[in-house]
Design a protein around this motif. Structure first.
Motif, PDB file in Angstrom:
ATOM      1  N   ALA A   1       9.000   2.358  18.808  1.00 53.54           N
ATOM      2  CA  ALA A   1       9.086   3.110  17.555  1.00 53.54           C
ATOM      3  C   ALA A   1       8.127   2.528  16.530  1.00 53.54           C
ATOM      4  N   LYS A   2       7.553   3.408  15.716  1.00 60.85           N
ATOM      5  CA  LYS A   2       6.716   2.988  14.599  1.00 60.85           C
ATOM      6  C   LYS A   2       6.772   4.062  13.528  1.00 60.85           C
ATOM      7  N   TYR A   3       6.439   3.692  12.308  1.00 58.04           N
ATOM      8  CA  TYR A   3       6.475   4.632  11.198  1.00 58.04           C
ATOM      9  C   TYR A   3       5.166   5.409  11.114  1.00 58.04           C
ATOM     10  N   ASP A   4       5.292   6.698  10.874  1.00 61.53           N
ATOM     11  CA  ASP A   4       4.150   7.596  10.764  1.00 61.53           C
ATOM     12  C   ASP A   4       3.398   7.283   9.465  1.00 61.53           C
TER      13      ASP A   4
ATOM     14  N   ASN B   1      21.166   5.391 -14.517  1.00 61.51           N
ATOM     15  CA  ASN B   1      20.232   6.517 -14.579  1.00 61.51           C
ATOM     16  C   ASN B   1      18.795   6.039 -14.736  1.00 61.51           C
ATOM     17  N   ALA B   2      18.597   5.014 -15.559  1.00 58.27           N
ATOM     18  CA  ALA B   2      17.244   4.505 -15.797  1.00 58.27           C
ATOM     19  C   ALA B   2      16.651   3.919 -14.518  1.00 58.27           C
ATOM     20  N   ASP B   3      17.483   3.187 -13.760  1.00 59.01           N
ATOM     21  CA  ASP B   3      17.020   2.593 -12.506  1.00 59.01           C
ATOM     22  C   ASP B   3      16.644   3.677 -11.511  1.00 59.01           C
ATOM     23  N   TYR B   4      17.495   4.690 -11.387  1.00 55.48           N
ATOM     24  CA  TYR B   4      17.209   5.755 -10.436  1.00 55.48           C
ATOM     25  C   TYR B   4      15.990   6.576 -10.867  1.00 55.48           C
ATOM     26  N   LYS B   5      15.831   6.768 -12.172  1.00 55.66           N
ATOM     27  CA  LYS B   5      14.670   7.499 -12.670  1.00 55.66           C
ATOM     28  C   LYS B   5      13.377   6.778 -12.296  1.00 55.66           C
ATOM     29  N   ARG B   6      13.366   5.451 -12.432  1.00 56.98           N
ATOM     30  CA  ARG B   6      12.172   4.672 -12.041  1.00 56.98           C
ATOM     31  C   ARG B   6      11.885   4.838 -10.552  1.00 56.98           C
ATOM     32  N   LYS B   7      12.937   4.814  -9.739  1.00 54.96           N
ATOM     33  CA  LYS B   7      12.736   5.001  -8.306  1.00 54.96           C
ATOM     34  C   LYS B   7      12.175   6.384  -8.008  1.00 54.96           C
ATOM     35  N   MET B   8      12.711   7.402  -8.670  1.00 56.21           N
ATOM     36  CA  MET B   8      12.231   8.762  -8.446  1.00 56.21           C
ATOM     37  C   MET B   8      10.755   8.894  -8.812  1.00 56.21           C
ATOM     38  N   GLU B   9      10.355   8.255  -9.905  1.00 48.99           N
ATOM     39  CA  GLU B   9       8.954   8.320 -10.324  1.00 48.99           C
ATOM     40  C   GLU B   9       8.054   7.596  -9.330  1.00 48.99           C
ATOM     41  N   HIS B  10       8.526   6.461  -8.817  1.00 47.39           N
ATOM     42  CA  HIS B  10       7.724   5.717  -7.836  1.00 47.39           C
ATOM     43  C   HIS B  10       7.552   6.533  -6.555  1.00 47.39           C
ATOM     44  N   TYR B  11       8.655   7.050  -6.031  1.00 45.72           N
ATOM     45  CA  TYR B  11       8.588   7.850  -4.812  1.00 45.72           C
ATOM     46  C   TYR B  11       7.760   9.112  -5.031  1.00 45.72           C
ATOM     47  N   ALA B  12       7.935   9.741  -6.198  1.00 46.06           N
ATOM     48  CA  ALA B  12       7.212  10.975  -6.488  1.00 46.06           C
ATOM     49  C   ALA B  12       5.710  10.735  -6.565  1.00 46.06           C
ATOM     50  N   SER B  13       5.313   9.610  -7.139  1.00 48.92           N
ATOM     51  CA  SER B  13       3.882   9.283  -7.225  1.00 48.92           C
ATOM     52  C   SER B  13       3.274   9.112  -5.838  1.00 48.92           C
ATOM     53  N   LEU B  14       4.000   8.445  -4.948  1.00 48.54           N
ATOM     54  CA  LEU B  14       3.509   8.270  -3.576  1.00 48.54           C
ATOM     55  C   LEU B  14       3.471   9.603  -2.829  1.00 48.54           C
TER      56      LEU B  14
ATOM     57  N   GLU C   1       0.840  -1.199   0.000  1.00 41.86           N
ATOM     58  CA  GLU C   1       0.000   0.000   0.000  1.00 41.86           C
ATOM     59  C   GLU C   1       0.873   1.246   0.000  1.00 41.86           C
ATOM     60  N   ASN C   2       1.787   1.295   0.944  1.00 40.08           N
ATOM     61  CA  ASN C   2       2.781   2.368   1.003  1.00 40.08           C
ATOM     62  C   ASN C   2       3.904   1.904   1.915  1.00 40.08           C
ATOM     63  N   PHE C   3       4.993   2.669   1.940  1.00 39.14           N
ATOM     64  CA  PHE C   3       6.170   2.230   2.682  1.00 39.14           C
ATOM     65  C   PHE C   3       5.922   2.161   4.184  1.00 39.14           C
TER      66      PHE C   3
ATOM     67  N   HIS D   1       9.332   8.317   1.998  1.00 40.50           N
ATOM     68  CA  HIS D   1      10.360   8.947   2.834  1.00 40.50           C
ATOM     69  C   HIS D   1       9.872   8.907   4.284  1.00 40.50           C
ATOM     70  N   GLU D   2       9.659   7.691   4.743  1.00 38.33           N
ATOM     71  CA  GLU D   2       8.981   7.427   6.006  1.00 38.33           C
ATOM     72  C   GLU D   2       9.658   8.097   7.197  1.00 38.33           C
ATOM     73  N   ASN D   3       8.851   8.481   8.152  1.00 33.99           N
ATOM     74  CA  ASN D   3       9.315   9.116   9.380  1.00 33.99           C
ATOM     75  C   ASN D   3       9.070   8.163  10.544  1.00 33.99           C
ATOM     76  N   LEU D   4      10.143   7.782  11.243  1.00 31.45           N
ATOM     77  CA  LEU D   4      10.002   6.904  12.399  1.00 31.45           C
ATOM     78  C   LEU D   4       9.691   7.742  13.632  1.00 31.45           C
ATOM     79  N   ILE D   5       8.598   7.432  14.291  1.00 30.28           N
ATOM     80  CA  ILE D   5       8.226   8.092  15.533  1.00 30.28           C
ATOM     81  C   ILE D   5       8.832   7.301  16.687  1.00 30.28           C
ATOM     82  N   VAL D   6       9.703   7.940  17.450  1.00 26.83           N
ATOM     83  CA  VAL D   6      10.447   7.264  18.514  1.00 26.83           C
ATOM     84  C   VAL D   6       9.963   7.748  19.874  1.00 26.83           C
ATOM     85  N   ASP D   7       9.620   6.810  20.737  1.00 26.67           N
ATOM     86  CA  ASP D   7       9.181   7.126  22.095  1.00 26.67           C
ATOM     87  C   ASP D   7      10.358   6.877  23.046  1.00 26.67           C
ATOM     88  N   GLY D   8      11.261   7.841  23.115  1.00 24.72           N
ATOM     89  CA  GLY D   8      12.435   7.690  23.961  1.00 24.72           C
ATOM     90  C   GLY D   8      13.651   8.351  23.347  1.00 24.72           C
ATOM     91  N   LYS D   9      14.807   8.076  23.922  1.00 20.23           N
ATOM     92  CA  LYS D   9      16.052   8.703  23.476  1.00 20.23           C
ATOM     93  C   LYS D   9      16.637   7.965  22.272  1.00 20.23           C
TER      94      LYS D   9
END
Length: 255
Positions: free
Chosen positions: A141-144, A174-187, A61-63, A150-158
């Motif tokens: 800890a859990k992900y927001d 370049n082609a591999d990174y471009k595909r990743k950028m498009e996937h992340y950008a869509s999300l 569904e998402n990261f 570009h997930e953010n981990l929520i940490v309960d503690g130090k």
């Protein structure tokens, strides 16, 4: 000294290039769990060669959602979350084993990452200060799930930052990174859309330019040579693609 058990977790999709190496790299963990999003390459076939690995197939569904699901499957108190294109050198491995045995107050650790374009270390291009959470206590800890990329981990503690670097083989072409950028950008566009954000031409024109200038000039990407130019350009392209996708989502008829 009491042995502290570690659960190593991965989420994967079509990682046949990396899967053998990353599983061997984390063989010091007491359990390894891979949550795979129905890979269509040889990822799952290769994983059958590792009898210690637990493989779970689950729709992506998402990261953040996929990572939190993986955490829930872990048996042990310490979680080591690693991506398939990341590697833990021996000095970092020993540091991990040491801190989980000797820490009382710290519940999460960030790793510094050293990026590679093929076999070349990228020392600038906006990558020089990257850190990310990769080791933490289960239950602290859990992900927001409001941030689906570009997930953010929520940490309960130090928390703290480990001394040694993780290696990140994120860019093979370049082609591999471009595909990743498009996937992340869509999300990311979906995340913005869900928050009610509206597209405008400022986003589409000026934000990519700002991204490129920041990484290539201000953060010295030009010192990384042609690889630095390519990464900075494709990172800016990812910003452009994000807002182009937001424009498309904004144009859809309301249900």
């Amino acid at each position: 000294m009491k042995h502290i058990q570690i659960s190593a977790l991965l989420i994967t999709f079509n990682e046949e290039k990396h899967i053998d190496a990353v599983i061997k790299n984390i063989d010091f963990a007491d359990e390894i769990i891979v949550v795979d999003s129905f890979s269509t390459d040889e990822t799952l076939i290769r994983l059958k060669g590792f009898p210690r690995v637990t493989v779970i197939s689950r729709t992506f569904e998402n990261f953040a959602d996929q990572r939190n699901y993986a955490i829930a499957q872990a048996k042990y108190d310490w979680i080591l979350f690693i991506d398939a294109d990341e590697r833990i050198p021996e000095n970092l491995r020993q540091e991990i084993l040491n801190v989980v045995k000797n820490t009382d107050e710290i519940v999460a650790y960030m790793f510094k990452r050293r990026f590679f374009f093929n076999k070349k270390v990228m020392r600038f291009s906006g990558l020089q200060s990257d850190t990310t959470y990769r080791l933490f206590r289960k239950g602290y800890a859990k992900y927001d799930e409001n941030k689906i990329v570009h997930e953010n981990l929520i940490v309960d503690g130090k928390s703290a930052i480990l001394k040694h670097y993780m290696l990140h083989y994120c860019y093979t072409s370049n082609a591999d990174y471009k595909r990743k950028m498009e996937h992340y950008a869509s999300l990311k566009a979906k995340e913005l859309y869900n928050k009610g954000k509206k597209f405008n031409l400022f986003h589409l024109i000026l934000r990519p330019v700002y991204k490129f200038i920041t990484n290539y000039v201000v953060r010295l990407g030009f010192l990384d040579g042609i690889e630095g130019f390519n990464i900075c350009y494709l990172s800016a392209y990812g910003v452009w693609y994000r807002y182009k996708e937001l424009q498309r989502l904004n144009s859809l008829p309301k249900l």
